[in-house]
Scaffold this active site. Structure first.
Site, short mmCIF file in Angstrom:
data_model
loop_
_atom_site.label_atom_id
_atom_site.label_comp_id
_atom_site.label_asym_id
_atom_site.label_seq_id
_atom_site.Cartn_x
_atom_site.Cartn_y
_atom_site.Cartn_z
N LYS A 35 0.83 -1.21 0.00
CA LYS A 35 0.00 0.00 0.00
C LYS A 35 0.87 1.26 0.00
O LYS A 35 0.62 2.21 -0.75
CB LYS A 35 -0.93 -0.01 1.22
N PHE A 149 -16.47 12.24 8.72
CA PHE A 149 -17.82 12.11 8.17
C PHE A 149 -17.76 11.95 6.65
O PHE A 149 -18.51 12.60 5.92
CB PHE A 149 -18.67 13.33 8.55
N LEU A 150 -16.86 11.11 6.19
CA LEU A 150 -16.65 10.97 4.76
C LEU A 150 -17.73 10.10 4.13
O LEU A 150 -18.14 9.09 4.68
CB LEU A 150 -15.29 10.33 4.46
N ASN A 212 -24.63 7.80 11.85
CA ASN A 212 -24.80 6.61 11.01
C ASN A 212 -26.04 5.82 11.40
O ASN A 212 -26.73 5.26 10.53
CB ASN A 212 -23.56 5.73 11.09
N PHE A 253 -32.01 10.14 1.59
CA PHE A 253 -31.95 8.83 2.24
C PHE A 253 -33.33 8.19 2.35
O PHE A 253 -33.55 7.30 3.17
CB PHE A 253 -31.28 8.91 3.62
N GLY A 257 -35.02 0.46 -1.71
CA GLY A 257 -34.34 -0.46 -2.61
C GLY A 257 -33.67 -1.58 -1.85
O GLY A 257 -34.22 -2.12 -0.87
N GLY A 261 -25.02 -0.96 2.78
CA GLY A 261 -23.90 -1.86 3.01
C GLY A 261 -22.67 -1.04 3.27
O GLY A 261 -22.74 0.08 3.78
N CYS A 264 -19.13 1.02 6.90
CA CYS A 264 -19.47 1.90 8.02
C CYS A 264 -20.82 1.58 8.64
O CYS A 264 -20.89 1.09 9.77
CB CYS A 264 -19.44 3.36 7.56
N LYS A 267 -21.55 -2.17 10.31
CA LYS A 267 -20.74 -2.51 11.49
C LYS A 267 -20.87 -1.45 12.58
O LYS A 267 -20.78 -1.76 13.78
CB LYS A 267 -19.27 -2.73 11.10
#
Length: 439
Positions: A35, A149-150, A212, A253, A257, A261, A264, A267
């Site tokens: 990486k 908060f990406l 979240n 939001f 549908g 997933g 973030c 979990k």
């Protein structure tokens, strides 16, 4: 200022490049040599719009470099902790091994007056524990918790121009000094009147998981309404439009549908529930169990719908799956609903062919026993049913007339309510979607 970013995965690589773009001198540290080699060559190890160009620009400026040597953190005024906090295997709780390892490796290199700044999403109480360890190793250094908060696909924009900043600061005499350093770190966005919330460690830790959890709840709410709409043959999209006009609710939001997933939301809500249980407040977040359950039911329903339109059996049916990433503009397949549906259909005897603009390599590693196609045309050739499961722009803009000659049966399942039902039905396709009328 000179700063260190420890952990150069999705969060850390973006944060390091953006801090360099803001004028800071940044060294990124990670234990993965492959990486680091890619990043040092200005190559993004994952798909994120705008990041390759940003890496090239900041590396060329001399303000950004990457290394596997944690000793190079010495001398930085600020050290950001950006490592992952995945879900523990077999449990809901967050795995903090990487956070603890990052902090422990950093401690010998932290000097007086320096800040260690946590950005990873952690259970409430983690910051206080880490602050105590930092004080024991270097009494004149301090911990700040600065949650990220990406949004994947918008991470560069969200870092350079955030919609808010949160500082969880130490108490006592260190508070103002720590805030002053953080204000210097974020001088550019603060000069643009970015909202700033200054608070304590516990609140700062809760902000991310609370946000979240709220988003996950909103998504699962509209998907629960979609389940009801299917039962009575109502239209979830019209329903969402109608309630979204209420400014107390809003339309964002509320896209029914296949559900959420990624690395973030799933979990984080599970770790939130686990931590509440540890604190003796397990009843507080029991509603999140149903949020999670609704979300997982959407995947099962999509498989059921595919079997239904294929006259009761998927055995031997060629199924074209459009999308592997958990969302568009990303190659992230962590807890991807699209990939989960593809795997379930394969287990039920379907001949799955999957395509995705960015996530094919990751999907092949995770799910090697299905077929892959580089293009939509290759994927749908001879298909008995086509499933749109990740709403990439190029999939939303597909022309039903162009695909019709390629498929064996003109059947499309819109897992993201991203297509125009009238257009597809007019072109002779059987169109079905979660929460939409059958005809």
């Amino acid at each position: 200022m000179r700063m260190t970013v420890i952990g150069c995965g999705y969060l850390g690589a973006v944060h390091a490049a953006c801090m360099a773009e803001l004028g800071h001198d940044v060294v990124g540290v990670d234990v993965d040599p492959e990486k680091i080699a890619a990043l040092q060559a200005a190559r993004a190890p994952f798909y994120e719009p705008g990041l390759p160009e940003l890496l090239e620009r900041t590396m060329a400026s001399g303000r950004l470099r990457f290394t596997t040597d944690i000793a190079e953190a010495a001398g930085s005024r600020v050290h950001f902790i950006c490592v992952g906090t995945p879900q523990k295997k077999g449990e809901f709780a967050a795995d903090l091994r990487f956070v603890d390892a990052a902090v422990n490796s950093l401690l010998p290199h932290v000097g007086p007056g320096e800040l260690v700044v946590g950005k990873s999403t952690v259970p409430v109480g983690t910051a206080s524990r880490l602050a105590a360890a930092l004080q024991a190793a270097q009494p004149e250094a301090h911990l700040v918790w600065n949650p990220e908060f990406l949004r994947e696909g918008f991470a560069v924009q969200d870092t350079l121009a955030p919609d808010r900043l949160v500082y969880g600061l130490p108490g006592g005499t260190a508070q103002q000094a720590a805030k002053a350093v953080m204000d210097e770190v974020y001088a550019t966005p603060l000069s643009r009147d970015t909202p700033l919330v200054v608070t304590d460690y516990q609140t700062a830790e809760l902000v991310k998981v609370a946000a979240n959890s709220f988003l996950a709840t909103k998504i699962s709410f509209i998907n629960a309404m979609a389940e009801l709409c299917e039962t009575v043959n109502a239209d979830i999209t019209s329903l969402a439009d109608a309630i979204g006009h209420d400014d107390r609710i809003g339309r964002k939001f509320l896209n029914a549908g296949l559900g959420f997933g990624g690395g973030c939301l799933p979990k984080d809500i599970r770790a939130f529930m686990a931590r509440a249980g540890e604190l003796g407040a397990d009843q507080t977040l029991t509603f999140l169990r149903e949020v999670d359950s609704i979300n997982m039911r959407r995947r099962i329903r999509m498989v059921d719908l595919a079997r239904e339109v294929c006259e009761g059996s998927l055995i031997g049916r060629r199924v074209a799956v459009l999308g592997a990433a958990f969302k568009p503009d990303s190659d992230d397949i962590r807890d991807s609903p699209a990939l989960n549906v593809a795997a379930q259909i394969r287990l039920q005897g379907g001949d799955v062919v999957l395509t995705d603009p960015a996530a094919l390599d990751n999907a092949r590693k995770a799910l090697p026993d299905i077929a892959y196609a580089e293009t939509v045309e290759e994927a749908v050739a001879g298909a008995h049913v086509v499933l749109l499961l990740t709403e990439w722009k190029q999939y939303r803009e597909l022309a039903p007339e162009a695909l019709a000659p390629l498929v064996a049966e003109k059947r499309i399942l819109d897992g993201r309510n991203a297509l125009d039902p009238t257009r597809w039905r007019t072109a002779g396709w059987t169109y079905r979607a979660l929460g939409r009328p059958r005809t």
